[in-house]
Design a protein around this motif. Sequence first.
Motif, PDB file in Angstrom:
ATOM      1  N   VAL A  43      38.308  48.705  64.627  1.00 26.94           N
ATOM      2  CA  VAL A  43      37.073  48.687  63.828  1.00 26.94           C
ATOM      3  C   VAL A  43      36.569  47.263  63.680  1.00 26.94           C
ATOM      4  O   VAL A  43      35.398  46.965  63.948  1.00 26.94           O
ATOM      5  N   TRP A  44      37.448  46.343  63.247  1.00 34.36           N
ATOM      6  CA  TRP A  44      37.039  44.941  63.056  1.00 34.36           C
ATOM      7  C   TRP A  44      36.566  44.324  64.364  1.00 34.36           C
ATOM      8  O   TRP A  44      35.534  43.646  64.403  1.00 34.36           O
ATOM      9  N   SER A  45      37.324  44.524  65.447  1.00 34.50           N
ATOM     10  CA  SER A  45      36.940  43.870  66.706  1.00 34.50           C
ATOM     11  C   SER A  45      35.596  44.380  67.198  1.00 34.50           C
ATOM     12  O   SER A  45      34.783  43.600  67.685  1.00 34.50           O
ATOM     13  N   MET A  49      31.847  42.236  67.251  1.00 35.97           N
ATOM     14  CA  MET A  49      31.140  42.044  68.510  1.00 35.97           C
ATOM     15  C   MET A  49      29.625  42.037  68.302  1.00 35.97           C
ATOM     16  O   MET A  49      28.879  41.692  69.201  1.00 35.97           O
ATOM     17  N   TYR A  50      29.196  42.418  67.089  1.00 35.82           N
ATOM     18  CA  TYR A  50      27.768  42.380  66.829  1.00 35.82           C
ATOM     19  C   TYR A  50      27.276  40.948  66.946  1.00 35.82           C
ATOM     20  O   TYR A  50      28.028  40.004  66.718  1.00 35.82           O
ATOM     21  N   CYS A  86      31.728  42.988  53.412  1.00 37.70           N
ATOM     22  CA  CYS A  86      31.813  43.903  52.263  1.00 37.70           C
ATOM     23  C   CYS A  86      31.660  45.356  52.699  1.00 37.70           C
ATOM     24  O   CYS A  86      32.377  46.235  52.223  1.00 37.70           O
ATOM     25  N   CYS A  87      30.736  45.591  53.600  1.00 39.18           N
ATOM     26  CA  CYS A  87      30.488  46.944  54.070  1.00 39.18           C
ATOM     27  C   CYS A  87      31.697  47.521  54.805  1.00 39.18           C
ATOM     28  O   CYS A  87      32.078  48.668  54.574  1.00 39.18           O
ATOM     29  N   GLU A 110      32.048  56.785  64.588  1.00 39.84           N
ATOM     30  CA  GLU A 110      31.305  57.256  63.420  1.00 39.84           C
ATOM     31  C   GLU A 110      31.392  56.247  62.274  1.00 39.84           C
ATOM     32  O   GLU A 110      30.406  55.999  61.584  1.00 39.84           O
ATOM     33  N   LEU A 111      32.571  55.678  62.069  1.00 41.54           N
ATOM     34  CA  LEU A 111      32.756  54.682  61.014  1.00 41.54           C
ATOM     35  C   LEU A 111      31.913  53.434  61.292  1.00 41.54           C
ATOM     36  O   LEU A 111      31.259  52.899  60.399  1.00 41.54           O
ATOM     37  N   LEU A 112      31.893  52.987  62.547  1.00 43.46           N
ATOM     38  CA  LEU A 112      31.091  51.819  62.917  1.00 43.46           C
ATOM     39  C   LEU A 112      29.600  52.086  62.738  1.00 43.46           C
ATOM     40  O   LEU A 112      28.870  51.227  62.236  1.00 43.46           O
ATOM     41  N   LEU A 113      29.156  53.257  63.136  1.00 42.04           N
ATOM     42  CA  LEU A 113      27.739  53.609  62.972  1.00 42.04           C
ATOM     43  C   LEU A 113      27.361  53.619  61.495  1.00 42.04           C
ATOM     44  O   LEU A 113      26.297  53.116  61.115  1.00 42.04           O
TER      45      LEU A 113
END
Length: 152
Positions: A43-45, A49-50, A86-87, A110-113
């Motif tokens: 999730v973090w990686s 990447m954004y 925070c999000c 789904e979590l990233l979106l």
Amino acid sequence: MGRLSTKDRLKKWSVIQGESCEFCDGNESIEHLFFSCEYMKVVWSKMLMYPHMYHAHSSCRDELEWLIGHCKGKSLKAKMCRASFCCVIYCIWMERNKRIFKNEKKSIEELLLLCVNTIRNKVYSWKNIANTRKNWDLCIEWGLPLSIFKNG
């Protein structure tokens, strides 16, 4: 130190059975849940990447030092960095709770979106953002409307 006392209480009250991480069956602690869990590393990686946020994911202490250095100031980039951190923390915590209490699971995608859309919605509420090349590029790369810039 670093343990999640909430989970200890839930086990004591027989709401849950184990103390393992809801994502990877590791031993759940704050360090593990937010920085060491294999699910969360993905999730973090992916989140990092954004545009304008990428760096190599590392330990809790290193991540916090990176955040402190990149979240200072009033620039759009700093604000988005703070909002993103925070999000993601909030979404991870909510996903963990849904897995424990409702037996519902989101995929990493789904979590990233959810995180990205939440951050975008937060940015929509910001007013009078300076119309600079860096901010313009950041908005384009995040899919944000250029209408967030102050007029004139």
